[in-house]
Write a protein that holds these residues in place. Structure first.
Motif, PDB file in Angstrom:
ATOM      1  N   TRP A 154       4.670   2.294 -11.429  1.00 21.74           N
ATOM      2  CA  TRP A 154       5.518   2.846 -12.496  1.00 21.74           C
ATOM      3  C   TRP A 154       4.912   4.117 -13.076  1.00 21.74           C
ATOM      4  CZ3 TRP A 154      10.157   3.055 -14.193  1.00 21.74           C
ATOM      5  CH2 TRP A 154      10.425   3.478 -15.484  1.00 21.74           C
ATOM      6  N   VAL A 155       3.607   4.114 -13.276  1.00 26.26           N
ATOM      7  CA  VAL A 155       2.938   5.302 -13.805  1.00 26.26           C
ATOM      8  C   VAL A 155       3.058   6.452 -12.807  1.00 26.26           C
ATOM      9  CG1 VAL A 155       0.702   6.235 -14.533  1.00 26.26           C
ATOM     10  CG2 VAL A 155       1.398   3.947 -15.256  1.00 26.26           C
ATOM     11  N   ASP A 156       2.918   6.150 -11.520  1.00 30.56           N
ATOM     12  CA  ASP A 156       3.077   7.178 -10.485  1.00 30.56           C
ATOM     13  C   ASP A 156       4.494   7.730 -10.490  1.00 30.56           C
ATOM     14  OD1 ASP A 156       2.141   8.712  -8.217  1.00 30.56           O
ATOM     15  OD2 ASP A 156       3.376   7.368  -6.975  1.00 30.56           O
ATOM     16  N   TYR A 157       5.476   6.860 -10.641  1.00 28.32           N
ATOM     17  CA  TYR A 157       6.879   7.293 -10.707  1.00 28.32           C
ATOM     18  C   TYR A 157       7.114   8.192 -11.919  1.00 28.32           C
ATOM     19  CZ  TYR A 157      11.891   7.041 -11.448  1.00 28.32           C
ATOM     20  OH  TYR A 157      13.188   7.363 -11.665  1.00 28.32           O
ATOM     21  N   GLN A 158       6.558   7.829 -13.067  1.00 25.37           N
ATOM     22  CA  GLN A 158       6.714   8.648 -14.264  1.00 25.37           C
ATOM     23  C   GLN A 158       6.087  10.024 -14.066  1.00 25.37           C
ATOM     24  OE1 GLN A 158       4.938   6.047 -17.176  1.00 25.37           O
ATOM     25  NE2 GLN A 158       6.946   5.576 -18.048  1.00 25.37           N
ATOM     26  N   ASN A 159       4.913  10.078 -13.448  1.00 27.19           N
ATOM     27  CA  ASN A 159       4.265  11.363 -13.194  1.00 27.19           C
ATOM     28  C   ASN A 159       5.085  12.225 -12.246  1.00 27.19           C
ATOM     29  OD1 ASN A 159       2.092  10.933 -14.890  1.00 27.19           O
ATOM     30  ND2 ASN A 159       0.916   9.903 -13.296  1.00 27.19           N
ATOM     31  N   LYS A 160       5.683  11.610 -11.224  1.00 29.16           N
ATOM     32  CA  LYS A 160       6.527  12.372 -10.307  1.00 29.16           C
ATOM     33  C   LYS A 160       7.749  12.936 -11.015  1.00 29.16           C
ATOM     34  CE  LYS A 160       5.253   9.899  -6.097  1.00 29.16           C
ATOM     35  NZ  LYS A 160       5.712   8.976  -5.055  1.00 29.16           N
ATOM     36  N   GLU A 161       8.348  12.145 -11.901  1.00 34.91           N
ATOM     37  CA  GLU A 161       9.509  12.623 -12.654  1.00 34.91           C
ATOM     38  C   GLU A 161       9.144  13.796 -13.559  1.00 34.91           C
ATOM     39  OE1 GLU A 161      12.845  11.876 -12.810  1.00 34.91           O
ATOM     40  OE2 GLU A 161      12.472  10.798 -10.952  1.00 34.91           O
ATOM     41  N   ILE A 162       7.993  13.710 -14.213  1.00 34.31           N
ATOM     42  CA  ILE A 162       7.552  14.799 -15.085  1.00 34.31           C
ATOM     43  C   ILE A 162       7.303  16.053 -14.269  1.00 34.31           C
ATOM     44  CG2 ILE A 162       5.615  15.584 -16.508  1.00 34.31           C
ATOM     45  CD1 ILE A 162       5.489  12.760 -17.646  1.00 34.31           C
ATOM     46  N   ASN A 163       6.651  15.917 -13.122  1.00 32.38           N
ATOM     47  CA  ASN A 163       6.367  17.081 -12.287  1.00 32.38           C
ATOM     48  C   ASN A 163       7.648  17.705 -11.739  1.00 32.38           C
ATOM     49  OD1 ASN A 163       3.630  16.937 -12.702  1.00 32.38           O
ATOM     50  ND2 ASN A 163       3.285  15.614 -10.943  1.00 32.38           N
ATOM     51  N   ASN A 164       8.625  16.883 -11.353  1.00 35.11           N
ATOM     52  CA  ASN A 164       9.890  17.429 -10.872  1.00 35.11           C
ATOM     53  C   ASN A 164      10.634  18.144 -11.992  1.00 35.11           C
ATOM     54  OD1 ASN A 164       9.588  16.589  -8.232  1.00 35.11           O
ATOM     55  ND2 ASN A 164      10.584  14.629  -8.587  1.00 35.11           N
ATOM     56  N   GLY A 165      10.557  17.623 -13.199  1.00 38.37           N
ATOM     57  CA  GLY A 165      11.182  18.294 -14.328  1.00 38.37           C
ATOM     58  C   GLY A 165      10.538  19.639 -14.608  1.00 38.37           C
ATOM     59  N   ARG A 166       9.230  19.683 -14.520  1.00 36.37           N
ATOM     60  CA  ARG A 166       8.521  20.960 -14.715  1.00 36.37           C
ATOM     61  C   ARG A 166       8.898  21.965 -13.638  1.00 36.37           C
ATOM     62  NH1 ARG A 166       2.819  18.041 -16.015  1.00 36.37           N
ATOM     63  NH2 ARG A 166       3.270  17.546 -18.185  1.00 36.37           N
ATOM     64  N   LEU A 167       8.993  21.503 -12.395  1.00 38.39           N
ATOM     65  CA  LEU A 167       9.385  22.389 -11.305  1.00 38.39           C
ATOM     66  C   LEU A 167      10.789  22.930 -11.524  1.00 38.39           C
ATOM     67  CD1 LEU A 167       8.779  23.610  -8.522  1.00 38.39           C
ATOM     68  CD2 LEU A 167       9.718  21.528  -7.523  1.00 38.39           C
ATOM     69  N   ALA A 168      11.692  22.082 -11.995  1.00 35.70           N
ATOM     70  CA  ALA A 168      13.058  22.532 -12.267  1.00 35.70           C
ATOM     71  C   ALA A 168      13.085  23.571 -13.382  1.00 35.70           C
ATOM     72  CB  ALA A 168      13.937  21.341 -12.626  1.00 35.70           C
ATOM     73  N   MET A 169      12.253  23.390 -14.401  1.00 31.64           N
ATOM     74  CA  MET A 169      12.202  24.374 -15.484  1.00 31.64           C
ATOM     75  C   MET A 169      11.670  25.716 -14.997  1.00 31.64           C
ATOM     76  SD  MET A 169      11.119  22.304 -18.897  1.00 31.64           S
ATOM     77  CE  MET A 169       9.901  21.199 -18.196  1.00 31.64           C
ATOM     78  N   VAL A 170      10.658  25.685 -14.139  1.00 38.63           N
ATOM     79  CA  VAL A 170      10.116  26.927 -13.595  1.00 38.63           C
ATOM     80  C   VAL A 170      11.164  27.604 -12.713  1.00 38.63           C
ATOM     81  CG1 VAL A 170       8.387  27.869 -12.018  1.00 38.63           C
ATOM     82  CG2 VAL A 170       7.717  26.227 -13.758  1.00 38.63           C
ATOM     83  N   ALA A 171      11.897  26.831 -11.913  1.00 41.75           N
ATOM     84  CA  ALA A 171      12.938  27.400 -11.061  1.00 41.75           C
ATOM     85  C   ALA A 171      14.047  28.033 -11.905  1.00 41.75           C
ATOM     86  CB  ALA A 171      13.516  26.327 -10.151  1.00 41.75           C
ATOM     87  N   PHE A 172      14.449  27.363 -12.967  1.00 37.06           N
ATOM     88  CA  PHE A 172      15.482  27.924 -13.832  1.00 37.06           C
ATOM     89  C   PHE A 172      15.004  29.209 -14.500  1.00 37.06           C
ATOM     90  CE2 PHE A 172      17.499  28.488 -17.932  1.00 37.06           C
ATOM     91  CZ  PHE A 172      18.815  28.615 -17.516  1.00 37.06           C
ATOM     92  N   MET A 173      13.743  29.239 -14.911  1.00 40.59           N
ATOM     93  CA  MET A 173      13.218  30.465 -15.518  1.00 40.59           C
ATOM     94  C   MET A 173      13.211  31.607 -14.503  1.00 40.59           C
ATOM     95  SD  MET A 173      12.871  30.027 -18.648  1.00 40.59           S
ATOM     96  CE  MET A 173      12.148  31.613 -18.946  1.00 40.59           C
ATOM     97  N   GLY A 174      12.941  31.302 -13.240  1.00 41.97           N
ATOM     98  CA  GLY A 174      13.008  32.329 -12.203  1.00 41.97           C
ATOM     99  C   GLY A 174      14.419  32.871 -12.048  1.00 41.97           C
ATOM    100  N   ILE A 175      15.408  31.983 -12.055  1.00 42.34           N
ATOM    101  CA  ILE A 175      16.802  32.423 -11.960  1.00 42.34           C
ATOM    102  C   ILE A 175      17.177  33.249 -13.182  1.00 42.34           C
ATOM    103  CG2 ILE A 175      19.190  31.597 -11.994  1.00 42.34           C
ATOM    104  CD1 ILE A 175      18.220  29.212 -10.307  1.00 42.34           C
ATOM    105  N   PHE A 176      16.753  32.811 -14.359  1.00 42.66           N
ATOM    106  CA  PHE A 176      17.074  33.512 -15.598  1.00 42.66           C
ATOM    107  C   PHE A 176      16.460  34.909 -15.611  1.00 42.66           C
ATOM    108  CE2 PHE A 176      16.037  34.507 -20.037  1.00 42.66           C
ATOM    109  CZ  PHE A 176      17.324  34.540 -20.553  1.00 42.66           C
ATOM    110  N   VAL A 177      15.185  35.017 -15.228  1.00 43.45           N
ATOM    111  CA  VAL A 177      14.511  36.318 -15.223  1.00 43.45           C
ATOM    112  C   VAL A 177      15.140  37.239 -14.190  1.00 43.45           C
ATOM    113  CG1 VAL A 177      12.318  37.464 -14.696  1.00 43.45           C
ATOM    114  CG2 VAL A 177      12.361  35.468 -16.185  1.00 43.45           C
ATOM    115  N   GLN A 178      15.494  36.695 -13.031  1.00 35.93           N
ATOM    116  CA  GLN A 178      16.139  37.523 -12.015  1.00 35.93           C
ATOM    117  C   GLN A 178      17.484  38.031 -12.511  1.00 35.93           C
ATOM    118  OE1 GLN A 178      16.672  35.602  -8.260  1.00 35.93           O
ATOM    119  NE2 GLN A 178      17.510  37.396  -7.277  1.00 35.93           N
ATOM    120  N   ALA A 179      18.241  37.184 -13.170  1.00 34.61           N
ATOM    121  CA  ALA A 179      19.527  37.613 -13.708  1.00 34.61           C
ATOM    122  C   ALA A 179      19.339  38.633 -14.823  1.00 34.61           C
ATOM    123  CB  ALA A 179      20.309  36.418 -14.221  1.00 34.61           C
ATOM    124  N   LEU A 180      18.306  38.464 -15.628  1.00 30.56           N
ATOM    125  CA  LEU A 180      18.060  39.360 -16.751  1.00 30.56           C
ATOM    126  C   LEU A 180      17.630  40.744 -16.288  1.00 30.56           C
ATOM    127  CD1 LEU A 180      17.936  39.366 -19.862  1.00 30.56           C
ATOM    128  CD2 LEU A 180      15.507  38.797 -19.647  1.00 30.56           C
TER     129      LEU A 180
END
Length: 85
Positions: A40-66
């Motif tokens: 369960w702890v491993d699953y929670q860590n994977k979810e947090i890391n995937n969320g962080r990756l998604a935030m970084v990807a969105f920031m890349g899209i936002f900066v490119q659009a800007l």
């Protein structure tokens, strides 16, 4: 919309007032799962890391659009991978 957001915030605050509340556990999953379970702890860590990756990807899209304002051609252009263009 604003009333719905306010209702969700109010419910979240009421849930936080219950005894045994853990930060971030709004839906109550800690009641069913023990934090000592490594899977369960491993699953929670994977979810947090995937969320962080998604935030970084969105920031890349936002900066490119800007700065460049040309990301739409890759998605909707004549050479895009989408079959319905």
């Amino acid at each position: 919309f604003v009333l719905g957001c306010g209702t969700i915030e109010w419910l979240a605050e009421k849930i936080k007032d219950r005894p045994g509340y853990k930060p971030g556990d709004i839906l109550g999953a800690a009641y069913w799962v023990d934090d000592s379970d490594e899977g369960w702890v491993d699953y929670q860590n994977k979810e947090i890391n995937n969320g962080r990756l998604a935030m970084v990807a969105f920031m890349g899209i936002f900066v490119q659009a800007l700065y460049f304002d040309n990301y739409g051609d890759a998605i909707h252009g004549p050479n895009s991978f989408l079959p319905f263009n």
